[in-house]
Design a protein around this motif. Structure first.
Motif, mmCIF file in Angstrom:
data_model
loop_
_atom_site.group_PDB
_atom_site.id
_atom_site.type_symbol
_atom_site.label_atom_id
_atom_site.label_comp_id
_atom_site.label_asym_id
_atom_site.label_seq_id
_atom_site.Cartn_x
_atom_site.Cartn_y
_atom_site.Cartn_z
ATOM 1 N N VAL A 139 0.929 -1.027 -0.137
ATOM 2 C CA VAL A 139 0.000 -0.026 -0.006
ATOM 3 C C VAL A 139 0.836 1.255 0.001
ATOM 4 C CG1 VAL A 139 -1.666 1.509 1.225
ATOM 5 C CG2 VAL A 139 -2.052 -1.077 1.120
ATOM 6 N N GLN A 141 0.776 5.027 0.440
ATOM 7 C CA GLN A 141 -0.116 6.253 1.067
ATOM 8 C C GLN A 141 0.844 7.381 1.173
ATOM 9 O OE1 GLN A 141 -1.226 6.233 5.254
ATOM 10 N NE2 GLN A 141 -3.350 7.200 4.498
ATOM 11 N N THR A 142 1.898 7.348 1.771
ATOM 12 C CA THR A 142 2.510 8.312 2.091
ATOM 13 C C THR A 142 3.481 8.782 0.594
ATOM 14 O OG1 THR A 142 3.366 7.232 4.109
ATOM 15 C CG2 THR A 142 4.689 9.346 3.459
ATOM 16 N N LYS A 145 5.810 14.423 -0.846
ATOM 17 C CA LYS A 145 5.143 15.471 -0.077
ATOM 18 C C LYS A 145 5.802 16.777 -0.252
ATOM 19 C CE LYS A 145 4.694 13.428 3.990
ATOM 20 N NZ LYS A 145 4.351 12.851 5.241
ATOM 21 N N ARG A 148 6.446 20.540 3.586
ATOM 22 C CA ARG A 148 5.329 19.831 4.106
ATOM 23 C C ARG A 148 4.420 21.077 4.891
ATOM 24 N NH1 ARG A 148 8.211 15.941 2.178
ATOM 25 N NH2 ARG A 148 8.557 14.178 3.702
ATOM 26 N N LYS A 149 4.620 22.313 4.580
ATOM 27 C CA LYS A 149 3.575 23.329 4.949
ATOM 28 C C LYS A 149 2.758 23.642 3.911
ATOM 29 C CE LYS A 149 4.779 24.899 9.351
ATOM 30 N NZ LYS A 149 3.742 24.577 10.254
ATOM 31 N N HIS A 180 8.795 5.335 0.701
ATOM 32 C CA HIS A 180 8.897 4.367 1.871
ATOM 33 C C HIS A 180 7.907 3.093 1.549
ATOM 34 C CE1 HIS A 180 10.099 7.987 3.869
ATOM 35 N NE2 HIS A 180 8.811 8.503 3.996
ATOM 36 N N THR A 182 6.370 -0.287 1.515
ATOM 37 C CA THR A 182 7.226 -1.640 2.175
ATOM 38 C C THR A 182 6.488 -2.666 1.244
ATOM 39 O OG1 THR A 182 6.982 -0.901 4.255
ATOM 40 C CG2 THR A 182 7.087 -3.320 3.976
ATOM 41 N N GLU A 244 11.847 -1.356 1.352
ATOM 42 C CA GLU A 244 10.931 -0.312 1.160
ATOM 43 C C GLU A 244 11.404 0.411 -0.403
ATOM 44 O OE1 GLU A 244 12.009 -0.509 4.147
ATOM 45 O OE2 GLU A 244 9.870 -0.920 4.871
ATOM 46 N N HIS A 434 8.421 6.463 12.689
ATOM 47 C CA HIS A 434 7.500 6.916 11.666
ATOM 48 C C HIS A 434 6.732 5.989 11.080
ATOM 49 C CE1 HIS A 434 8.785 10.887 11.100
ATOM 50 N NE2 HIS A 434 9.956 10.560 11.210
ATOM 51 N N GLY A 437 2.451 5.836 10.450
ATOM 52 C CA GLY A 437 2.232 7.435 10.613
ATOM 53 C C GLY A 437 3.319 8.164 11.604
ATOM 54 N N GLU A 440 3.003 13.204 15.483
ATOM 55 C CA GLU A 440 1.699 14.162 15.187
ATOM 56 C C GLU A 440 0.290 13.772 14.664
ATOM 57 O OE1 GLU A 440 3.771 16.181 17.611
ATOM 58 O OE2 GLU A 440 1.975 17.123 17.138
#
Ligand code: FAD
Length: 469
Positions: A139, A141-142, A145, A148-149, A180, A182, A244, A434, A437, A440
């Motif tokens: 999967v 998902q990440t 990005k 990041r802001k 990443h 997997t 990964e 990490h 998720g 934070e």
């Protein structure tokens, strides 16, 4: 049901995989990557993996949709047992994919109700196909990005989030990259889902779909497997590790029957969070089993060093026991009080996130305990090559003896070194912080689900009872 051999032979296709700058012709024949493939294949050896489902017949228990607390407890046990079977190393091959399938089954229903789309039917058909063929799924998902802001649509390069390039008659074309991911390079299929909540301007990035790993335009660049290649005395990594990839989508075509979300931006966040809840339940389940590696290694080093009875050693062993049992407790608590939605049992998000956060915040203490008990030798043990030299072997064996025989102690040191003083250590520390998720993300989810009403009521009652006369 599939055998390990059948699974491995299906991986020898024309998937585009790179390792250390070179294209990999066949992942199953590759000296390093074949270990990750064989690790994945061990899933098919798990006892009691098969269950009979009313509409599907015999399928892997990983793909059986949880309907109750009991189903979730059994799922926890399955993940725990599979990890134990694989020497304490998580086997993601059908775990993460089923986490995504359960989340998509829930969110596709909500999307269909609002947009009159056909996603539920597609997800159900895909789920059935995967279960019947006993496939493995990665999967992604990440997203990579970028800044990041910034939101996806605000990035300087749109490819920093996977997005829809164009909508065609027969499907969609997607581009971008995920980080990443997997076991992608040794999986049958890949599911792609959004990584975050989105706003209307992000709608091109609100996309979920699946593709076979050999799809044209899908490029997978595998991380260096330093724990296998850089540590000749390793005991676990030569048999079990997961890879990964940086997963690049270069104008990949996805037919409609494999598209599960396309531009309905208001469901991106919901899908991301629902997947995360299932996946963090998987995380605390496998982490309970993985803890046995660290606990067993600490006990073995304590015995070999002759310090098993010392109070400070018992204290540190207790810390690792607590880490392990907290993982298990949060999984069982989350299974015991699920949220039932559309006849699917979702693990309790609060208890799941508490377990996941405890794991994030305390894994370094587990490592610290193992290093403390083991002593400096886990960083300074002579090499495996020295240990194989007949003359040096005798010397090293003599000087490594402690409470027990030198040769036995060397084996314990090799394992403790791999776990607490090697590149495997850095990889696992990053994973424990990490994977599934960031801290934070879990904290936000925890506060969202925390029930504050009893606390508010209690304090209100006390404050109100102290009336000024
Ligand atoms: C071993 C391993 C396996 C993994 N497997 C998978 C997998 O199979 N599939 C998958 O999809 N993902 C996988 N992941 C990814 C994992 O979910 C992410 O690493 C995690 O979500 C954190 O994202 P990131 O790595 O991009 O870190 P970042 O998001 O870059 O985090 C770095 C720091 O930036 C902070 N930050 C981020 N955004 C903001 C912001 N807007 N404002 C302020 N601070 C911010 C974070 O809180 C953190 O402190 C895996 C990760 C690891 C390490």
């Amino acid at each position: 049901m599939r055998t390990s051999e059948e699974f491995l032979s299906a991986l020898s296709d024309d998937r585009e995989v790179y390792y250390r700058g070179k294209k990999v012709e066949d992942v199953v024949k590759h000296q390093v990557l074949s270990v990750a493939a064989r690790h994945a294949s061990r899933l098919f050896e798990i006892q009691n993996r098969i269950v009979t489902e009313p509409e599907l017949g015999e399928i892997s228990r990983y793909y059986a949709t949880p309907r109750s607390s009991t189903d979730l407890v059994l799922r926890h046990r399955l993940i725990y047992d599979t990890t134990m079977y694989c020497n304490g190393v998580f086997n993601i091959s059908q775990a993460i994919g089923s986490d995504a399938l359960f989340a998509m089954r829930l969110i596709s229903g909500e999307t269909d109700r609002k947009h009159d789309t056909k996603y539920s039917e597609r997800v159900r058909n895909y789920h059935e196909m995967v279960a019947k063929k006993d496939l493995t799924l990665a999967v992604a998902q990440t997203d990579v990005k970028g800044d990041r802001k910034k939101r996806p649509y605000e990035q300087s390069d749109l490819d920093l989030y996977v997005h829809v390039n164009s909508v065609e008659k027969d499907g969609i074309v997607v581009s971008g990259a995920k980080a990443h991911t997997t076991q992608t390079a040794v999986s049958d299929e890949l599911i792609v889902i959004p990584t975050r909540a989105m706003v209307d301007k992000d709608s091109d990035f609100a996309v979920a779909f699946s593709v076979p790993a050999s799809t044209t335009g899908l490029k997978m660049i595998v991380r260096p497997i330093d724990e296998f290649e850089g540590n000749s005395s390793a005991l676990v990594s030569p048999h079990d590790y997961e890879l990964e990839t940086l997963t690049i989508f270069d104008r990949v075509f996805v037919p409609w029957e494999r598209v599960f979300l396309c531009k309905e931006f208001e469901f991106a966040g919901l899908l991301a969070v629902t997947f995360a809840t299932f996946h963090r339940f998987t995380a605390v389940s496998y982490r309970a089993a993985t803890s046995n590696l660290y606990l067993g290694s600490a006990l073995s080093m304590a015995r070999q060093n002759g310090i098993a009875d010392s109070p400070h050693v018992k204290d540190r062993v207790g810390d690792i026991v607590m880490y392990k049992e907290l993982m298990r407790m949060s999984a069982i608590a989350a299974a015991s009080s699920p949220q039932i939605k559309d006849d699917i049992a979702v693990p309790n998000p609060l208890y799941t996130n508490i377990g996941k956060l405890y794991s994030n915040n305390n894994f370094s203490d587990v490592l610290d305990a193992l290093v403390d008990i083991s002593g400096g030798i886990i960083s300074t043990l002579p090499s495996m090559e020295d240990l194989k030299n007949p003359v040096l072997k005798k010397d090293i064996g003599k000087y490594m003896s402690a409470a027990g025989d030198g040769e036995e102690r060397i084996k314990s040191i090799r394992l403790a070194k791999e776990l607490a003083a090697s590149s495997h250590t850095g990889y696992m520390l990053t994973l424990m912080l990490h994977a599934e998720g960031s801290i934070e993300a879990s904290k936000m989810a925890l506060l969202k689900d925390a029930d504050l009403s009893d606390s508010e009521k209690l304090v209100k009652r006390i404050l109100e009872s102290d009336k000024v006369k």
